[in-house]
Write a protein that holds these residues in place. Structure first.
Motif, short mmCIF file in Angstrom:
data_model
loop_
_atom_site.label_atom_id
_atom_site.label_comp_id
_atom_site.label_asym_id
_atom_site.label_seq_id
_atom_site.Cartn_x
_atom_site.Cartn_y
_atom_site.Cartn_z
N GLY A 143 44.87 38.24 32.60
CA GLY A 143 43.82 38.74 31.72
C GLY A 143 42.53 37.96 31.88
N SER A 144 42.60 36.82 32.55
CA SER A 144 41.42 36.01 32.79
C SER A 144 40.58 36.60 33.91
CB SER A 144 41.80 34.58 33.19
OG SER A 144 42.50 33.94 32.17
N GLY A 193 56.59 40.02 47.49
CA GLY A 193 57.31 38.86 46.97
C GLY A 193 56.82 38.52 45.56
N ASN A 194 56.67 37.26 45.27
CA ASN A 194 56.26 36.81 43.94
C ASN A 194 54.73 36.79 43.84
OD1 ASN A 194 56.60 35.87 41.33
ND2 ASN A 194 56.71 33.74 41.96
N VAL A 195 54.11 37.97 44.00
CA VAL A 195 52.66 38.12 44.03
C VAL A 195 52.27 39.12 42.95
CG1 VAL A 195 50.71 38.90 45.44
CG2 VAL A 195 52.55 37.58 46.47
N PHE A 196 51.10 38.88 42.33
CA PHE A 196 50.59 39.74 41.28
C PHE A 196 49.28 40.37 41.73
CE2 PHE A 196 53.41 36.76 39.36
CZ PHE A 196 54.06 37.47 38.39
N ALA A 197 48.91 41.49 41.10
CA ALA A 197 47.68 42.20 41.44
C ALA A 197 46.48 41.53 40.77
CB ALA A 197 47.77 43.66 40.98
N ALA A 198 45.37 41.55 41.50
CA ALA A 198 44.07 41.13 40.97
C ALA A 198 43.06 42.20 41.37
CB ALA A 198 43.68 39.78 41.54
N GLU A 199 41.98 42.32 40.58
CA GLU A 199 40.97 43.34 40.85
C GLU A 199 39.60 42.70 40.90
OE1 GLU A 199 41.16 46.32 37.83
OE2 GLU A 199 43.28 46.71 38.15
N LEU A 200 38.82 43.06 41.95
CA LEU A 200 37.43 42.63 41.99
C LEU A 200 36.69 43.29 40.83
CD1 LEU A 200 36.44 42.83 45.77
CD2 LEU A 200 36.90 40.78 44.42
N GLN A 201 35.93 42.51 40.10
CA GLN A 201 35.18 43.03 38.96
C GLN A 201 33.68 43.06 39.22
OE1 GLN A 201 36.75 44.10 35.89
NE2 GLN A 201 38.26 44.15 37.52
N GLU A 202 33.23 42.06 39.95
CA GLU A 202 31.79 41.92 40.15
C GLU A 202 31.56 41.17 41.45
OE1 GLU A 202 28.07 40.00 37.70
OE2 GLU A 202 29.96 40.29 36.69
N TYR A 203 30.53 41.56 42.14
CA TYR A 203 30.18 40.92 43.39
C TYR A 203 28.92 40.14 43.11
CZ TYR A 203 32.87 45.10 44.03
OH TYR A 203 33.80 46.09 43.86
N LEU A 204 29.00 38.84 43.06
CA LEU A 204 27.90 37.99 42.62
C LEU A 204 26.88 37.74 43.72
CD1 LEU A 204 30.18 35.44 40.78
CD2 LEU A 204 28.99 37.38 39.80
N THR A 249 45.87 39.94 36.77
CA THR A 249 46.72 40.81 35.97
C THR A 249 48.16 40.30 35.95
OG1 THR A 249 47.54 42.31 37.69
CG2 THR A 249 45.33 42.76 36.82
N ASP A 250 48.97 40.92 35.11
CA ASP A 250 50.40 40.63 35.03
C ASP A 250 51.20 41.64 35.84
OD1 ASP A 250 51.24 38.36 33.77
OD2 ASP A 250 51.23 39.22 31.77
N THR A 251 50.52 42.46 36.64
CA THR A 251 51.18 43.51 37.41
C THR A 251 51.81 42.93 38.68
OG1 THR A 251 49.56 45.10 36.60
CG2 THR A 251 50.88 45.75 38.52
N PRO A 252 53.13 42.91 38.75
CA PRO A 252 53.77 42.37 39.96
C PRO A 252 53.63 43.34 41.13
CG PRO A 252 55.43 43.18 38.43
CD PRO A 252 54.10 43.34 37.74
#
Length: 68
Positions: free
Chosen positions: A32-33, A57-68, A49-52
């Protein structure tokens, strides 16, 4: 207490890194951070995210939010 580091795979890397790019980050921030990272010289903001992702393997999803 500090959370153990998790491995995250960015599921939408295309806008910055091109189609087929694989962007992996590690973070001990809770799910959530939103964290700032520099990946291949590109400053980006990523939602953890908490989405496995069992296929990786033991990896979770992350999403690009902003391109600085």
């Amino acid at each position: 207490m500090t959370e153990p580091a998790r491995t995250y795979l960015v599921i939408n890397p295309g806008p910055v890194f091109g189609p087929g790019a694989r962007v992996v980050i590690c973070s001990s921030a809770p799910a959530g951070s939103v964290v700032d990272r520099v990946v291949d010289g590109h400053p980006v903001r990523v939602l953890l995210t908490d989405t496995p992702l069992p296929a990786y393997g033991n990896v979770f999803a992350a999403e690009l939010q902003e391109y600085l």
